[in-house]
Write an enzyme that holds these catalytic residues in place. Structure first.
Site, short mmCIF file in Angstrom:
data_model
loop_
_atom_site.label_atom_id
_atom_site.label_comp_id
_atom_site.label_asym_id
_atom_site.label_seq_id
_atom_site.Cartn_x
_atom_site.Cartn_y
_atom_site.Cartn_z
N HIS A 174 0.85 -1.19 0.00
CA HIS A 174 0.00 0.00 0.00
C HIS A 174 0.88 1.24 0.00
CE1 HIS A 174 -2.87 -3.00 1.47
NE2 HIS A 174 -3.84 -2.18 1.14
N LYS A 182 -0.05 4.42 4.70
CA LYS A 182 -0.88 3.46 5.42
C LYS A 182 -0.10 2.94 6.61
CE LYS A 182 -3.72 -0.71 5.06
NZ LYS A 182 -4.78 -0.11 5.89
N THR A 212 -7.80 -6.37 5.25
CA THR A 212 -8.20 -7.38 4.27
C THR A 212 -7.20 -8.52 4.25
OG1 THR A 212 -9.24 -5.67 2.91
CG2 THR A 212 -8.74 -7.77 1.84
#
Length: 252
Positions: A151, A155, A161
């Site tokens: 990411h 982040k 997820t």
């Protein structure tokens, strides 16, 4: 929200050190909306303004919904604020104390949608893998699960997820000790641009224009002798798919 015909409130709760306002466009040349940002020490002032603009009966009827994509450190304090003022919300922020989040919502009785991923297709994949883990636990016994998630560098936490999908896959590989520490977080732009190379056992190369906004996940299940490998990948550039799912959640 704007393209789907929803009206954006002209104010939002924000974090410390943020500007006083932002201008939001629909991305297609339509009208913009100026949004005033209230820092945490002005949260009660914002709540009063919301109540003046949206009476309690209209909020209960769905006229006002908070959408939360903030920072893991803000998850629980924001949820308590929504609950205190009876504000329904959609939360895509990961991290925080998830058990406390659940109890806060349950005790308040407000409506909300909380999910680590707002892309409906990825949620469907999660559901399918959950069903597979339930019906065929240990079917990949002897295989080793490896997980890489990439990411944008801002982040702060491990992908929710990735953690959720890994839990299902670990039931297939019979690895009850698989935990977050075994998920490889890729945040270095140089590594993201390069990807995993010819082995194909890590994240896919990320295009340069997606470095600041992407979610690339690779889940590998490899046999003990290294001669058989199964992979699942989901690679997302930008944030539009999450926005579409978030609007669906708000309308729901």
């Amino acid at each position: 929200c704007l393209r789907r015909g929803l009206r954006l409130a002209p104010y939002a709760l924000s974090g410390p050190g943020q500007p006083a306002s932002v201008t939001v466009a629909d991305g297609r040349g339509g009208p913009t909306t100026d949004v005033a940002l209230y820092p945490p020490d002005q949260a009660e002032e914002l709540a009063q303004r919301v109540k003046e603009d949206f009476p309690a009966d209209s909020i209960a009827a769905g006229s006002f919904v908070c959408i939360d994509f903030t920072h893991p450190s803000a998850v629980n304090c924001n949820a308590k604020w929504y609950a205190k003022h009876g504000l329904p919300f959609v939360m895509g922020t990961t991290g925080g104390d998830r058990d406390l989040l659940a109890s806060t919502v349950q005790e308040s009785g407000i409506y909300c949608v909380v999910a680590p991923n707002m892309a409906k297709q990825i949620v469907a994949l999660q559901a399918a893998l959950a069903g597979m883990a339930e019906q065929f636990p240990g079917s990949f016994s002897g295989y080793t699960l490896r997980v890489q998630e990439s990411h944008q560098s801002t982040k702060a936490d491990t992908s929710g997820t990735a953690k959720a999908i890994s839990a299902h896959l670990a039931r297939l590989t019979a690895e009850p000790d698989f935990d977050e520490s075994r998920i490889d977080r890729v945040r270095d732009p140089a590594s993201q641009l390069a990807g995993a190379g010819p082995s194909h056992r890590g994240v896919s190369p990320v295009p340069a224009d997606a470095i600041d906004g992407h979610a690339y996940h690779t889940y590998s299940l490899e046999s003990a002798d290294g001669k058989v490998e199964f992979q699942i990948r989901h690679n997302v550039q930008g944030r539009s798919t999450y926005a579409e799912g978030t609007v669906d959640a708000a309308v729901f």
